[in-house]
Design a protein around this motif. Structure first.
Motif, PDB file in Angstrom:
ATOM      1  N   UNK A  95       0.815  -1.078  -0.108  1.00 11.78           N
ATOM      2  CA  UNK A  95       0.006  -0.047   0.070  1.00 11.78           C
ATOM      3  C   UNK A  95       0.783   1.345   0.047  1.00 11.78           C
ATOM      4  N   UNK A  96       0.586   2.188  -0.687  1.00 13.14           N
ATOM      5  CA  UNK A  96       1.468   3.149  -1.170  1.00 13.14           C
ATOM      6  C   UNK A  96       2.155   3.434  -2.177  1.00 13.14           C
ATOM      7  N   UNK A  97       2.432   2.238  -2.609  1.00  9.90           N
ATOM      8  CA  UNK A  97       3.329   2.141  -4.146  1.00  9.90           C
ATOM      9  C   UNK A  97       2.339   2.125  -5.236  1.00  9.90           C
ATOM     10  N   UNK A  98       2.675   3.005  -6.274  1.00  8.89           N
ATOM     11  CA  UNK A  98       2.013   3.492  -6.988  1.00  8.89           C
ATOM     12  C   UNK A  98       2.041   2.405  -8.294  1.00  8.89           C
ATOM     13  N   UNK A  99       1.057   2.357  -9.207  1.00  8.42           N
ATOM     14  CA  UNK A  99       1.224   1.354 -10.435  1.00  8.42           C
ATOM     15  C   UNK A  99       1.777   2.222 -11.626  1.00  8.42           C
ATOM     16  N   UNK A 100       2.885   1.659 -12.093  1.00  8.87           N
ATOM     17  CA  UNK A 100       3.373   2.396 -13.062  1.00  8.87           C
ATOM     18  C   UNK A 100       3.429   1.591 -14.292  1.00  8.87           C
ATOM     19  N   UNK A 101       2.751   1.970 -15.505  1.00  9.04           N
ATOM     20  CA  UNK A 101       2.456   1.026 -16.607  1.00  9.04           C
ATOM     21  C   UNK A 101       2.741   1.805 -17.975  1.00  9.04           C
TER      22      UNK A 101
END
Length: 970
Positions: A596-602
């Motif tokens: 939690x707190x880690x963004x999704x980078x895509x």
């Protein structure tokens, strides 16, 4: 004559410590043995009576019947056996009578004075004068091996025979004879081979009662001794054995008693009654509990006014009347005992409060009733390690009551260090560990800065400040899409700081900036298990779990409790994670679980996508979704501002027809059978008793694809069947989809059908872009691409499963892109041959504000979608009357007991609980009489969410645990 015969064994004993372990009067050894026989598997869990076996796999596996003492006064249940493992009284199977003791190694009389304070014996005992005056003592011992081998002589045979099974003797049997009145401290050297030291206790032999009695004493690890200011005639150190701990809870406002929880508990303590200034009792107990269900019912009586309580305790006449009121309340109403939560006893009233509890217990014990005492957390001096219990004399309370309960507090961080261990080590030196219970909350916690209190909140409320999903990557000026290859970043939008996982303790915490700043702790089921394990480590008599009946705790909490009771390893998640899912035209193109707190980078390719965020742990918390377009410029479709209209602007049908449906494997049609009633529940069957009371024979679970896998859906089916219900699974998909992977959905339904559900509802409200891709809403599309393949897949593995056409949203709004009216859509389903691929057509009615027989009169207008019977008629007739109707959601929203409704649901603000109950009954009667309604599912039974989506307002179980509709529906 033995030298010890000169001194009566009773001399110098402290009666306040007399925690006697006695055999119930009139019970033979065979009768006592029968109390330990395991209950049948289908019986509720009763109070545990057996000591835990030496083999860990046996711990906590058996349950016992509550013994009824035929000779007892009114009330019936034997107090000594009812409490069982919570106190040392109820675990002996053989206790016998008076004996003398043979002495080995006597050292003669020694006189202790202020200049010669200590007398010692080489076998590991010493007595030290602690005050002024003189004291004469004579110390002797019988070696442990000699005593246990039965070679200590006939005078100790009775003491040997009476050794309780939960005590393992580790020291010699010490004899202390004394004369004169000097105060003293007795110290016994910690015996060899007695680890863990934290489970060592002192017991004395009581010749008069023929029982071993707990002796308060503190373990001094640095000095390697156990110290006590009690000077008994015969004394020994014992290693205690674990007993199956009691699991208890209080019943507070908002709690709901379910059969699942009830089968877990040994004692329920309903609250609601308080003490007035004159000692009279005021209020009514909160409900939900039932007598004779295998758990003890022990009401909590509360008093928190220190001045009024002090006046009461110091007025003998008023106090006598108060004791009489309490006794009449317990005995007259047939409760199993009473729990005193008098939280404001002044230090100067310490003695009178202890005397009050002693007198009350003496009277209630005559009726075999329990006396439980809640005590506040004592104050600890970190410099000296001493504990100050203020107005509560723990020793006296522990000696005369049946259980003493203390809570270390709501601060979750006290459980992450050594504080609770220090408290427990001190507590079990003051009160028999078998009578001592730790209390703690299963709820999550919030605290405001600046001296705010720790406040229990629900698991979902602790997640709420994390926010919903948001895209952090900005669009280029003037653009309405992202270019292919752009690195897109998604995160939760809440403004939080310092999110910290503590997986070892099952906790997560973070801060929310502001004035005041707030700190949140997310408490998982693993945290509850960790705290319960303390009772095992110290062989405590039990634990009280506050909030266990509140649906706001982690959904796995009851699983954690039951695994603890079975002494099995915990299988509940000890972590919560962010689960990111990117759905494209062909289904999920990316799934990623991160902290939690880690963004999704895509990096996105061309296409339309929906990015869904869920917090996954003990339950799945939907954090929303965002739709994005990559690689092509499109004009944003306007969102309709209403969901109903009195007119119908039907556009022409789509010009390009969908592919034809596959042939049916066996045809659809009426499944047969008469009208049946059911209810929709959360993910567990806790509300089952209410459903049975209401005459329901079906249960509906929503198993949202792809978030609920086939195995989990199968577990819903198994649990429903085990509880005696037929099971309907409603299987919709993600909200605001841009596309649907029909093949994946079909195979999912095939896998789910293998668990043999009684019915499956194929999707939900396909006439809205909330549930179906905007611009692609078309009944032929639904029939050919979804319903027909799903029907064939389901019937191939479970021919008897009823296939239900997904219920539509009753609406007249229709623009052909974002919504179709339900009437036009159903006519299209019929034209596409939908009846060949279904056994029932679904229907919803959950926005009513009038009785089911009413056809007009609402301020919104007279469109059929606002009314129950017209909606059913449109549903049935639009399909040509060839399929029966299955009402998969029927409910009425009321704010009663909760508070104002959110603006979007304000239309339900005038509906009362009594109207809800009456209208549900009327609707069921109407549907039953129509002859073409096969199934009605009440929406809902037991939901507790009440926020922007006030699901709890629909629940027939109200916040006080009542269910008016349950009384009317059968």
């Amino acid at each position: 004559m033995s030298p010890m015969d000169e001194l009566s064994p009773e001399e110098n004993w402290n009666d306040e410590e007399d925690t006697r372990l006695q055999k119930p009067v009139g019970k033979s050894e065979d009768e006592l043995t029968e109390l330990h026989v395991e209950a049948a598997e289908d019986e509720p869990t009763a109070l545990h009576l057996e000591p835990i076996k030496d083999e860990p796999t046996q711990a906590g596996l058996s349950t016992g019947e509550i013994a009824v003492d035929e000779a007892a006064p009114k009330g019936g249940i034997s107090r000594k056996w009812l409490l069982a493992a919570a106190g040392a009284m109820g675990v002996l199977t053989v206790l016998i009578v008076v004996l003398g003791v043979a002495v080995i190694g006597g050292r003669g009389w020694e006189t202790l004075t202020p200049t010669n304070r200590t007398a010692s014996h080489p076998d590991g005992i010493s007595v030290t004068l602690t005050g002024e005056g003189n004291l004469r003592v004579r110390l002797a011992s019988i070696p442990r091996e000699t005593f246990l081998a039965g070679e200590g002589g006939s005078q100790v045979a009775a003491a040997l025979a009476a050794l309780p099974p939960f005590l393992d003797m580790k020291s010699p049997l010490y004899s202390i004879e004394s004369k004169d009145e000097g105060q003293s401290e007795t110290a016994i050297v910690v015996p060899n081979d007695s680890q863990p030291y934290e489970t060592l206790d002192l017991y004395r032999w009581d010749e008069e009662s023929g029982a071993w009695v707990f002796v308060p004493g503190q373990l001094d690890l640095a000095g390697e001794v156990i110290r006590t200011d009690v000077r008994p005639a015969l004394l020994a150190a014992f290693q205690t054995k674990p007993v199956t701990p009691l699991i208890s809870t209080t019943i507070e406002e908002g709690d709901v008693v379910t059969d699942v929880a009830a089968s877990t508990l040994n004692m329920m303590m309903p609250t609601g009654v308080t003490v007035q200034a004159d000692g009279a009792l005021q209020g009514a107990l909160l409900g939900g509990w039932r007598p004779g269900q295998g758990y003890a019912v022990v009401p909590v009586i509360r008093s928190n006014d220190q001045a009024a309580l002090s006046a009461l305790l110091n007025n003998p006449a008023s106090l006598a009347l108060h004791i009489q009121d309490l006794t009449s309340f317990v005995v007259g109403d047939g409760y199993n005992g009473i729990a005193l939560d008098y939280s404001a006893v002044a230090p100067e009233d310490r003695a009178v409060f202890a005397s009050f509890v002693t007198d009350l217990a003496a009277g209630l014990h005559d009726y075999n009733k329990l006396v439980v005492v809640f005590v506040p957390l004592p104050k600890n001096d970190p410099t000296t390690g001493l504990w100050d219990s203020g107005g509560y004399d723990w020793r006296a309370l522990g000696a005369t009551s049946d259980s003493v309960i203390v809570s270390p507090g709501l601060d979750p961080e006290v459980y992450t260090g050594d504080y609770v261990a220090q408290l427990t080590r001190w507590a079990v030196g003051e009160v028999s560990r078998y009578k001592f219970q730790l209390g703690f909350s299963a709820m999550s916690i919030v605290k405001e800065s600046g001296g705010g209190d720790f406040t229990p909140i629900s698991f979902d409320a602790a997640l709420e400040p994390l926010g919903g999903v948001a895209i952090e990557t900005p669009l280029l000026d003037g653009a309405d899409l992202y270019e292919a290859g752009t690195e897109l970043s998604f995160a939760l939008g809440g403004e939080i700081a310092d999110f910290t996982p503590d997986e070892a303790h099952g906790l997560y915490y973070y801060e929310v900036p502001g004035d005041p700043k707030r700190k949140f702790w997310i408490v998982t089921a693993q945290a509850v298990r960790n705290r319960m394990d303390l009772t095992t480590a110290y062989h405590l008599g039990g634990t009280v779990i506050y909030g266990l009946l509140n649906n706001g705790s982690d959904a796995n909490t009851l699983t954690a409790v039951n695994q603890f009771k079975a002494s099995t390893e915990s299988s509940v998640p000890n972590q919560i994670v962010m689960q990111w899912t990117v759905n494209g035209a062909s289904g999920a193109v990316l799934t990623q679980s991160v902290g939690i707190g880690t963004p999704l980078v895509w990096l996105a390719a061309d296409g339309d996508y929906v990015v869904q965020a869920n917090i996954v742990g003990g339950r799945v918390s939907d954090r929303g979704a965002v739709a994005i377009k990559v690689g092509e410029l499109v004009t944003e479709t306007p969102t309709p501002t209403q969901t109903r209209a009195t007119g119908n602007t039907n556009p022409p049908a789509a010009t390009e027809p969908p592919p034809p449906a596959p042939p049916s494997v066996g045809g659809g049609g009426n499944p047969g059978g008469g009208f049946e009633l059911g209810g929709q529940v959360p993910s567990t069957l806790g509300p089952a008793p209410y459903m049975q009371q209401a005459g329901m024979t079906w249960v509906k679970f929503q198993a949202k694809w792809p978030y609920v896998d086939a195995g989990t859906a199968g577990s819903y089916v198994a649990s429903g069947h085990a509880a005696g219900f037929k099971v309907l699974l409603s299987i919709p998909g993600p909200l605001y989809p841009s596309s649907i992977d029909f093949g994946a959905y079909t195979e999912h339904l095939r896998a789910v059908a293998a668990s043999q559900p009684d019915a499956i509802e194929v999707w939900n409200e396909m006439n809205l872009d909330r549930e179906w891709p905007a611009g692609q809403i078309d009944p032929a599309n639904y029939v050919n691409n979804m319903l027909a393949p799903a029907f064939n897949a389901i019937k191939s593995v479970s021919p008897n499963t009823i296939v239900i056409i997904g219920a539509l949203a009753p609406t007249g709004f229709d623009n052909g892109t974002n919504a179709w009216s339900d009437q036009r859509y159903l006519q299209g389903v019929a034209a596409a041959g939908g009846a060949n691929y279904a056994n029932c057509v679904g229907a919803h009615h959950n926005s009513g504000t009038t009785s089911p027989s009413q056809r007009s009169g609402r301020s919104e207008g007279d469109h059929y979608s606002w009314y129950f019977l017209p909606t059913l008629e449109v549903t049935y007739n639009s399909m040509g009357g060839v399929l029966p109707v299955c009402i998969t959601e029927f409910g009425y929203l009321t704010p009663e007991g909760y508070g104002p409704l959110p603006q979007a649901f304000s239309w339900g603000g005038s509906t009362s609980v009594s109207q809800q109950a009456a209208w549900l009954k009327e609707g069921a009667d109407i549907a039953r009489g129509l002859g073409w309604v096969r199934l009605m599912i009440i929406w809902n039974v037991g939901f507790t969410q009440y926020d922007s989506d006030p699901q709890a307002g629909y629940s027939i179980i109200r916040p006080d645990g009542s269910c008016p509709a349950c009384d009317l529906l059968p």
